[in-house]
Design a protein around this motif. Structure first.
Motif, short mmCIF file in Angstrom:
data_model
loop_
_atom_site.label_atom_id
_atom_site.label_comp_id
_atom_site.label_asym_id
_atom_site.label_seq_id
_atom_site.Cartn_x
_atom_site.Cartn_y
_atom_site.Cartn_z
N ALA B 55 0.81 -1.21 0.00
CA ALA B 55 0.00 0.00 0.00
C ALA B 55 0.85 1.26 0.00
CB ALA B 55 -0.94 0.00 1.20
N ASP B 56 2.05 1.14 0.52
CA ASP B 56 2.95 2.30 0.58
C ASP B 56 4.38 1.79 0.59
OD1 ASP B 56 4.47 4.56 1.14
OD2 ASP B 56 3.20 5.24 2.78
N ASP B 57 5.11 2.04 -0.49
CA ASP B 57 6.52 1.63 -0.54
C ASP B 57 7.43 2.84 -0.62
OD1 ASP B 57 6.74 0.63 -4.08
OD2 ASP B 57 6.11 2.49 -3.08
N SER B 58 6.93 3.96 -0.14
CA SER B 58 7.65 5.22 -0.29
C SER B 58 8.96 5.27 0.50
CB SER B 58 6.75 6.39 0.14
OG SER B 58 6.41 6.26 1.51
N GLY B 59 9.12 4.37 1.45
CA GLY B 59 10.33 4.38 2.26
C GLY B 59 11.47 3.54 1.69
N LEU B 60 11.21 2.77 0.66
CA LEU B 60 12.30 1.97 0.07
C LEU B 60 13.33 2.92 -0.51
CD1 LEU B 60 10.30 -0.87 -1.72
CD2 LEU B 60 11.47 -0.96 0.50
N PRO B 61 14.59 2.77 -0.15
CA PRO B 61 15.59 3.78 -0.52
C PRO B 61 15.92 3.84 -2.00
CG PRO B 61 16.61 1.99 0.72
CD PRO B 61 15.16 1.76 0.76
N ASN B 62 15.84 2.73 -2.70
CA ASN B 62 16.14 2.71 -4.13
C ASN B 62 15.65 1.39 -4.71
OD1 ASN B 62 18.33 0.70 -3.67
ND2 ASN B 62 19.31 2.42 -2.65
N ASP B 63 15.87 1.21 -6.00
CA ASP B 63 15.30 0.03 -6.66
C ASP B 63 16.07 -1.26 -6.37
OD1 ASP B 63 16.54 0.83 -10.03
OD2 ASP B 63 17.57 0.38 -8.15
N ARG B 64 17.09 -1.20 -5.53
CA ARG B 64 17.74 -2.45 -5.12
C ARG B 64 16.91 -3.16 -4.05
NH1 ARG B 64 21.74 -2.26 -2.30
NH2 ARG B 64 21.78 -0.07 -1.65
N THR B 76 8.82 -11.23 2.42
CA THR B 76 10.25 -11.30 2.21
C THR B 76 10.75 -9.95 1.72
OG1 THR B 76 10.08 -13.64 1.59
CG2 THR B 76 12.13 -12.50 1.03
N LEU B 77 11.77 -9.44 2.37
CA LEU B 77 12.45 -8.22 1.93
C LEU B 77 13.69 -8.65 1.17
CD1 LEU B 77 12.69 -5.09 2.04
CD2 LEU B 77 14.06 -5.39 4.12
N LYS B 78 13.81 -8.15 -0.06
CA LYS B 78 14.90 -8.58 -0.92
C LYS B 78 15.81 -7.39 -1.21
CE LYS B 78 11.68 -11.83 -3.00
NZ LYS B 78 11.37 -12.66 -4.19
N ILE B 79 17.09 -7.60 -1.08
CA ILE B 79 18.05 -6.53 -1.35
C ILE B 79 19.06 -7.05 -2.38
CG2 ILE B 79 19.62 -4.83 -0.37
CD1 ILE B 79 18.44 -5.48 2.40
#
Lengths: 112, 112
Positions: B55-64, B76-79
């Motif tokens: 619903a909100d991914d605004s905090g993800l720092p970048n596309d990695r 699962t959080l993927k980096i």
């Protein structure tokens, strides 16, 4: 941007004394605030919350005070115990869901 | 278990590698959150799921950074292509659609 911050990074108290941890917030539109306790190696744990239509709320040994005029929160812990030693965060609710904005935290050290 | 479970508790990886961090929320909690906490800082919001959707991914720092919750439970959080600056504790929290957030103990990621 809008943020929540704390005045004191470290607070040292004697066991049995009362502790006061302070927090300033900048978003005057925020209407819900929470205090969390975080022990080393653990996730934040809910302590107490307060809505903006209140200025005081009491729990077991803890009291939260809200001063909307100066955008200030405080957490009071009565008869501080060694088990209260932790980092304390205030958090502000943003948006229509539980998106919390945390401050940097205050470390509370309780000495016997 | 009764609480939010995160695995692994500790992960050490080399710069450039791919990492997955898993979160098992409390059963029945429809809302799931990922936060990142750097040393001495408060948790920083990354992403919020309501059910299966972000619903909100605004905090993800970048596309990695990417997160999934395909069945509305485990996330699962993927980096990708990890960098030293990604080193932090990654916290997961869950809640009923509205209400108190319950945090896991976090996954500590160290990128060498």
């Amino acid at each position: 941007g809008e943020s929540v911050g704390l005045h004191l990074p470290t607070l040292s108290v004697q066991e049995g004394d009362n502790s006061i941890i302070n927090c300033a917030y900048s978003n005057s539109a925020s209407d819900y605030f929470i205090w969390y306790k975080q022990e080393s190696g653990k996730g934040p744990q809910f302590i107490i919350d307060i809505r903006s239509n209140m200025d005081k709320r009491q729990g077991q040994r803890v009291t939260v005070l809200l001063n909307k005029t100066v955008k200030h929160l405080s957490l009071q812990i009565a008869a501080t115990q060694p088990g209260d030693s932790a980092v304390y965060f205030c958090a502000e609710l943003s948006g229509g869901y539980n998106k919390l904005i945390f401050g940097a935290g205050t470390r509370l050290a309780v000495h016997p | 278990g009764a609480g939010v479970s995160q695995t692994p508790s500790n992960k050490v990886t080399e710069k450039g590698k791919y990492v997955e961090l898993r979160c098992d929320p409390i059963s029945g909690h429809t809302a799931l959150y990922w936060y990142r906490q750097s040393l001495g800082q408060g948790p920083e919001f990354l992403i919020y799921f309501q059910g299966t959707g972000a619903a909100d991914d605004s905090g993800l720092p970048n596309d990695r950074f990417f997160a999934v919750r395909p069945e509305g439970s485990v996330s699962t959080l993927k980096i990708q292509r990890t960098e030293r600056g990604d080193s932090a504790v990654y916290l997961c929290a869950s809640s009923l659609s509205t209400g108190e957030l319950f945090f896991g103990e976090g996954s500590r990621l160290t990128v060498l």
